[in-house]
Design a protein around this motif. Sequence first.
Motif, PDB file in Angstrom:
ATOM      1  N   ASP B  31       0.790  -1.226   0.000  1.00 48.76           N
ATOM      2  CA  ASP B  31       0.000   0.000   0.000  1.00 48.76           C
ATOM      3  C   ASP B  31       0.825   1.280   0.000  1.00 48.76           C
ATOM      4  O   ASP B  31       0.274   2.374   0.089  1.00 48.76           O
ATOM      5  N   TYR B  32       2.128   1.156  -0.132  1.00 43.90           N
ATOM      6  CA  TYR B  32       2.981   2.342  -0.043  1.00 43.90           C
ATOM      7  C   TYR B  32       4.335   1.973  -0.602  1.00 43.90           C
ATOM      8  O   TYR B  32       4.855   0.890  -0.300  1.00 43.90           O
ATOM      9  N   PHE B  33       4.900   2.857  -1.429  1.00 41.46           N
ATOM     10  CA  PHE B  33       6.133   2.505  -2.150  1.00 41.46           C
ATOM     11  C   PHE B  33       7.153   3.641  -1.983  1.00 41.46           C
ATOM     12  O   PHE B  33       7.143   4.620  -2.720  1.00 41.46           O
ATOM     13  N   PRO B  34       8.060   3.498  -1.026  1.00 42.94           N
ATOM     14  CA  PRO B  34       9.098   4.514  -0.834  1.00 42.94           C
ATOM     15  C   PRO B  34      10.385   4.170  -1.562  1.00 42.94           C
ATOM     16  O   PRO B  34      10.653   3.012  -1.888  1.00 42.94           O
ATOM     17  N   TRP B  35      11.166   5.190  -1.806  1.00 41.15           N
ATOM     18  CA  TRP B  35      12.537   5.027  -2.286  1.00 41.15           C
ATOM     19  C   TRP B  35      13.475   5.577  -1.212  1.00 41.15           C
ATOM     20  O   TRP B  35      13.242   6.654  -0.669  1.00 41.15           O
ATOM     21  N   TYR B  36      14.519   4.792  -0.932  1.00 39.86           N
ATOM     22  CA  TYR B  36      15.520   5.219   0.036  1.00 39.86           C
ATOM     23  C   TYR B  36      16.856   5.411  -0.672  1.00 39.86           C
ATOM     24  O   TYR B  36      17.213   4.671  -1.592  1.00 39.86           O
ATOM     25  N   GLN B  37      17.597   6.397  -0.195  1.00 42.34           N
ATOM     26  CA  GLN B  37      18.939   6.708  -0.704  1.00 42.34           C
ATOM     27  C   GLN B  37      19.932   6.413   0.418  1.00 42.34           C
ATOM     28  O   GLN B  37      19.720   6.828   1.567  1.00 42.34           O
ATOM     29  N   GLN B  38      20.992   5.698   0.093  1.00 40.27           N
ATOM     30  CA  GLN B  38      21.975   5.367   1.112  1.00 40.27           C
ATOM     31  C   GLN B  38      23.376   5.689   0.630  1.00 40.27           C
ATOM     32  O   GLN B  38      23.808   5.181  -0.411  1.00 40.27           O
ATOM     33  N   PHE B  39      24.062   6.517   1.397  1.00 33.73           N
ATOM     34  CA  PHE B  39      25.465   6.814   1.145  1.00 33.73           C
ATOM     35  C   PHE B  39      26.329   5.860   1.961  1.00 33.73           C
ATOM     36  O   PHE B  39      25.894   5.359   3.008  1.00 33.73           O
ATOM     37  N   PRO B  40      27.563   5.605   1.511  1.00 38.00           N
ATOM     38  CA  PRO B  40      28.439   4.678   2.237  1.00 38.00           C
ATOM     39  C   PRO B  40      28.599   5.068   3.699  1.00 38.00           C
ATOM     40  O   PRO B  40      28.813   6.243   4.027  1.00 38.00           O
TER      41      PRO B  40
END
Lengths: 113, 116
Positions: B31-40
């Motif tokens: 029901d929900y679609f997030p995008w996550y950004q990850q730096f080292p």
Amino acid sequence: DTEVTQTPKHLVMGMTNKKSLKCEQHMGHRAMYWYKQKAKKPPELMFVYSYEKLSINESVPSRFSPECPNSSLLNLHLHALQPEDSALYLCASRRGRGANVLTFGAGSRLTVL
Amino acid sequence: QQQVKQSPQSLIVQKGGIPIINCAYENTAFDYFPWYQQFPGKGPALLIAIRPDVSEKKEGRFTISFNKSAKQFSLHIMDSQPGDSATYFCAAHSNGFSGGYNKLIFGAGTRLAVHP
């Protein structure tokens, strides 16, 4: 304060040691999570606490023992770990029922010798 | 059914290019679609998210396109910059099925490099 704070940032332990990872948030969030992340892999869910009660245990070995002393704190107690348990351990929190957004901490990098 | 498939595994673009990362899912209960950004060395940070009743969402240079019938969604980064170099994870939120409660299921991740 919109942060999830994890300590220590780095931990090296032997296979016979007992250590703990700590997570703290002061956003009033009522759900808290432990994830494990290996290099070049997505985070894998370990445990979920909802309103200070353990609601999900993803069949995690008993050498990992979570604890939620209050709504702001989450601990992960470590005992008799294996070298393959070396990973980045991430804590996250979520506001509560009906909220979907997870806020992650920076993680604790664990190395098991 | 609980998987989220993400591609490509890695992506290299020149500064100003438009990298596109694609994800697909099976379970219509998400029901929900997030995008996550990850730096080292950092934890994942929420970048942008969308609900399945919306076909597109823009926030700054980041756009999610959502195709409910195809069960696919994608992230577009307009005018990409070297500072966008990071690992991007799509995710899908499930609420209560398979004994879970508010579980976030991650795709495998895409390592993006934006060259100057």
